[in-house]
Design an enzyme around this catalytic site. Structure first.
Site, PDB file in Angstrom:
ATOM      1  N   ARG A 141      47.270  74.544  16.238  1.00 53.55           N
ATOM      2  CA  ARG A 141      46.697  73.044  16.215  1.00 53.55           C
ATOM      3  C   ARG A 141      45.843  72.823  14.955  1.00 53.55           C
ATOM      4  NH1 ARG A 141      46.022  71.938  21.986  1.00 53.55           N
ATOM      5  NH2 ARG A 141      45.449  69.609  22.049  1.00 53.55           N
TER       6      ARG A 141
ATOM      7  N   LYS B  73      54.135  67.703  26.451  1.00 51.30           N
ATOM      8  CA  LYS B  73      53.931  68.877  25.939  1.00 51.30           C
ATOM      9  C   LYS B  73      54.247  69.208  27.199  1.00 51.30           C
ATOM     10  CE  LYS B  73      50.628  69.214  22.713  1.00 51.30           C
ATOM     11  NZ  LYS B  73      49.685  67.977  23.439  1.00 51.30           N
TER      12      LYS B  73
ATOM     13  N   ARG C 136      40.605  66.782  35.102  1.00 53.40           N
ATOM     14  CA  ARG C 136      40.417  66.986  33.771  1.00 53.40           C
ATOM     15  C   ARG C 136      39.245  67.145  33.449  1.00 53.40           C
ATOM     16  NH1 ARG C 136      45.065  68.660  29.678  1.00 53.40           N
ATOM     17  NH2 ARG C 136      43.365  68.124  28.153  1.00 53.40           N
TER      18      ARG C 136
ATOM     19  N   ARG D 272      39.801  63.161  20.513  1.00 53.03           N
ATOM     20  CA  ARG D 272      41.614  63.976  20.840  1.00 53.03           C
ATOM     21  C   ARG D 272      41.874  63.309  19.505  1.00 53.03           C
ATOM     22  NH1 ARG D 272      41.985  64.383  26.906  1.00 53.03           N
ATOM     23  NH2 ARG D 272      44.257  65.658  26.027  1.00 53.03           N
TER      24      ARG D 272
ATOM     25  N   ARG E   7      47.076  60.048  34.729  1.00 56.34           N
ATOM     26  CA  ARG E   7      47.347  61.578  35.109  1.00 56.34           C
ATOM     27  C   ARG E   7      45.547  61.861  35.470  1.00 56.34           C
ATOM     28  NH1 ARG E   7      47.647  65.817  30.208  1.00 56.34           N
ATOM     29  NH2 ARG E   7      45.655  65.338  29.119  1.00 56.34           N
TER      30      ARG E   7
HETATM   31  P1  AMP Z   1      45.241  70.261  25.633  1.00 55.07           P
HETATM   32  O1  AMP Z   1      45.086  71.092  27.414  1.00 55.07           O
HETATM   33  O2  AMP Z   1      46.094  70.927  24.653  1.00 55.07           O
HETATM   34  O3  AMP Z   1      44.881  68.922  25.520  1.00 55.07           O
HETATM   35  O4  AMP Z   1      43.422  70.906  25.203  1.00 55.07           O
HETATM   36  C1  AMP Z   1      42.716  70.540  25.866  1.00 55.07           C
HETATM   37  C2  AMP Z   1      41.366  71.118  24.497  1.00 55.07           C
HETATM   38  O5  AMP Z   1      41.121  72.528  24.530  1.00 55.07           O
HETATM   39  C3  AMP Z   1      41.852  70.654  23.528  1.00 55.07           C
HETATM   40  O6  AMP Z   1      41.221  69.170  22.948  1.00 55.07           O
HETATM   41  C4  AMP Z   1      40.860  71.821  22.059  1.00 55.07           C
HETATM   42  O7  AMP Z   1      39.223  71.488  22.880  1.00 55.07           O
HETATM   43  C5  AMP Z   1      41.001  73.247  23.257  1.00 55.07           C
HETATM   44  N1  AMP Z   1      42.343  73.130  22.343  1.00 55.07           N
HETATM   45  C6  AMP Z   1      43.463  73.824  23.148  1.00 55.07           C
HETATM   46  N2  AMP Z   1      44.495  74.368  22.364  1.00 55.07           N
HETATM   47  C7  AMP Z   1      43.988  74.806  21.635  1.00 55.07           C
HETATM   48  C8  AMP Z   1      43.597  75.197  20.174  1.00 55.07           C
HETATM   49  N3  AMP Z   1      45.404  75.015  19.413  1.00 55.07           N
HETATM   50  N4  AMP Z   1      43.049  75.211  19.135  1.00 55.07           N
HETATM   51  C9  AMP Z   1      42.075  74.662  19.691  1.00 55.07           C
HETATM   52  N5  AMP Z   1      41.498  73.656  20.449  1.00 55.07           N
HETATM   53  C10 AMP Z   1      42.244  73.834  21.293  1.00 55.07           C
END
Ligand code: AMP
Length: 188
Positions: A88, A13, A135, A146, A127
């Site tokens: 989400r 994404k 990360r 996740r 990554r």
């Molecule tokens: P991402 O970078 O989108 O993979 O997000 C990393 C982490 O941030 C996720 O595993 C969640 O813990 C938190 N996170 C990011 N976006 C959301 C969202 N829309 N709702 C809830 N938690 C989020």
């Protein structure tokens, strides 16, 4: 044009969102990036979010919706946004609907980047290696969590958006360029 890029963690994404920013002048709103910025800045929100993210759980809907609501009003978002990692949950999707409606805006496309989950473990490992482990949630244990959270809370949004007639799916197992072409064909 307002677009959601949808998919499991590691589906690509963020990579595709960056290409759309460069190619179409859209603004990328990544809730994960916003949270990581808060952690780096050492804010109270960042401190609270870090453990949740490291566990692979979701940060509360209130916090996430508040972050997007505060950002989407900025002038640079008027031409359109690419939502990456948001919504989400069904509650977040409902809040987004309300937000767009109150601004007289529409959600034009939800693009699901579909991937083979077994391949995600290798991608996340790559990554982690490429970014020097930047990360802390890029590891096999957290990815398993996740993915479980994705299936439980996020995948139910697919029928939600299919019903609205905005859902399109691309094959995310192809090269980055090929996935980008599939997305370009949908966006027109
Ligand atoms: P991402 O970078 O989108 O993979 O997000 C990393 C982490 O941030 C996720 O595993 C969640 O813990 C938190 N996170 C990011 N976006 C959301 C969202 N829309 N709702 C809830 N938690 C989020």
């Amino acid at each position: 044009m307002n677009v959601i890029l949808f998919g499991a963690p590691g589906a690509g994404k963020g990579t595709q969102a960056e290409r759309l920013v460069a190619g179409r002048g859209l603004v990328q709103l990544s809730t994960g990036d916003m949270l990581r910025a808060a952690i780096a800045a050492g804010t109270e929100l960042g401190l609270r979010a870090k453990d949740i993210m490291d566990r692979g759980d979701l940060v509360s809907d209130d916090i996430i919706v508040g972050m997007i609501a505060a950002r989407i009003d900025d002038d640079d978002c008027a031409r359109g946004v690419i939502l990456d990692g948001f919504p989400r949950t069904v509650a977040q999707a409902n809040a987004l609907d309300e937000m767009l409606k109150s601004k007289g805006l529409a959600l034009d496309f939800v693009i699901e980047i579909k991937v083979d989950e077994a391949a995600l473990f290798a991608r996340i490992e790559n990554r982690a290696a490429e970014t020097g482990g930047a990360r802390s949630d890029d590891n096999a244990d957290t990815l398993r969590k996740r993915l479980a959270v994705y299936h439980e809370n996020t995948a139910p949004l697919l029928p939600y958006y299919a019903e609205k007639g905005v859902l399109q799916t691309v094959d995310g197992m192809n090269s980055i360029d090929d996935v980008a072409s599939q997305i370009d064909r949908i966006l027109g």
